[in-house]
Design a protein around this motif. Structure first.
Motif, PDB file in Angstrom:
ATOM      1  N   THR A 135      -2.226   5.744   1.741  1.00  0.00           N
ATOM      2  CA  THR A 135      -0.898   6.294   2.024  1.00  0.00           C
ATOM      3  C   THR A 135       0.184   5.538   1.261  1.00  0.00           C
ATOM      4  N   ALA A 136      -0.055   4.232   1.058  1.00  0.00           N
ATOM      5  CA  ALA A 136       0.917   3.410   0.323  1.00  0.00           C
ATOM      6  C   ALA A 136       0.816   3.596  -1.181  1.00  0.00           C
ATOM      7  N   GLY A 137      -0.186   4.379  -1.648  1.00  0.00           N
ATOM      8  CA  GLY A 137      -0.265   4.697  -3.073  1.00  0.00           C
ATOM      9  C   GLY A 137      -1.498   4.205  -3.799  1.00  0.00           C
ATOM     10  N   LEU A 138      -2.377   3.458  -3.154  1.00  0.00           N
ATOM     11  CA  LEU A 138      -3.573   2.943  -3.813  1.00  0.00           C
ATOM     12  C   LEU A 138      -4.655   4.006  -3.941  1.00  0.00           C
ATOM     13  N   GLU A 139      -5.514   3.866  -4.966  1.00  0.00           N
ATOM     14  CA  GLU A 139      -6.710   4.702  -5.043  1.00  0.00           C
ATOM     15  C   GLU A 139      -7.625   4.330  -3.873  1.00  0.00           C
TER      16      GLU A 139
END
Length: 271
Positions: free
Chosen positions: A193-197
């Protein structure tokens, strides 16, 4: 005194414990007899050099084991135990079946039977388990020490003096790995959700929990002190802990979860 052991049931937990005994050198393969009806599991055990048979009646007539460890499903325990009554009085019986009280063994083996109840958890499969024991009054100190040394090949061992506390043990360490696995799931999803794969988030979450647990286990500081050390005033960790610890959110949630598991363990123990 004989150090011969009979292992009844060689599924995942039984085999993991057996492998720990053999790999550590705590027991020699020739001193272990395994009773396992499933051919594939019996062959897997036999590959370690132990003597594996399909049923109790196939054990040597003159066998006098020091320990009989029973690792079968709880629902079949009452049908399995009577076949080993001939060892009662000589051997110490150890049960790793959840929810099965010592009284069940005493019912089928006699009130003079030496019985130890043990609650392991799944990390015991890699020698990192938590195993908690309760013994009845018939277990001699030297036999308790022998059993404890064997259990230590699967992880840390603790003991309790009140069998009633096994429900709390089940709720904390028995079911506990699932709580940690779910936290890893949640931390992974939060990372995504924070943007990591997802693969990266999963690695970060898993290794962070693994490393933090290892640090807590090896450090002389308490978990509270370790938490304080990584929490800079007004920093990122403090911001996150304000969410988790505010109004005791996580503490209350974990206490509620453990209580639910404890109550379910009590219900299952009543049949």
């Amino acid at each position: 005194m004989s150090d011969r052991v009979v292992l009844v049931g060689c599924g995942n937990m039984g085999f993991a414990m057996l492998k720990g005994w053999i790999d550590s050198g705590a027991l020699q393969p020739e001193n272990v007899h395994v009773v396992e009806p499933a051919e594939a599991l019996r062959e897997r055990a036999g590959a370690l050099g132990v003597r594996a048979v399909a049923e109790a009646s196939a054990l040597p007539a003159d066998l006098k084991p020091r320990m009989v460890l029973v690792a079968v499903k709880p629902q079949v325990m009452a049908q399995i135990i009577p076949a080993y009554a001939r060892f009662a009085g000589e051997a110490t019986f150890v049960s790793v079946a959840a929810g099965i009280p010592v009284a069940l063994f005493e019912k089928h083996l006699g009130d003079k039977a030496a019985v130890i109840r043990c609650m392991p958890n799944t990390p015991a499969a890699i020698g990192k388990g938590m195993l908690v024991t309760y013994r009845n009054a018939n277990v001699k100190d030297e036999d308790m020490a022998f059993v404890t040394e064997l259990l230590k090949t699967s992880g840390q061992v603790a003991s309790i003096a009140d069998e009633g506390l096994m429900d709390a043990v089940t709720a904390v360490s028995g079911s506990g790995p699932a709580y940690v696995f779910h936290f890893i799931e949640c931390l992974t999803d939060a990372g995504v959700t924070a943007g990591l794969e997802r693969d990266t988030a999963a690695l970060l979450a898993m290794q962070t929990v693994h490393g933090a647990g290892a640090l807590a286990a090896h450090s002389s500081d308490t978990p509270s002190r370790l938490r304080e050390q990584v929490t800079s005033p007004n920093g990122t960790t403090a911001a996150a802990l304000d969410v988790l610890m505010g109004e005791n959110r996580l503490k209350n949630l974990v206490e509620e979860a453990v209580e639910a598991a404890k109550q379910r363990s009590i219900e299952l123990g009543k049949g």
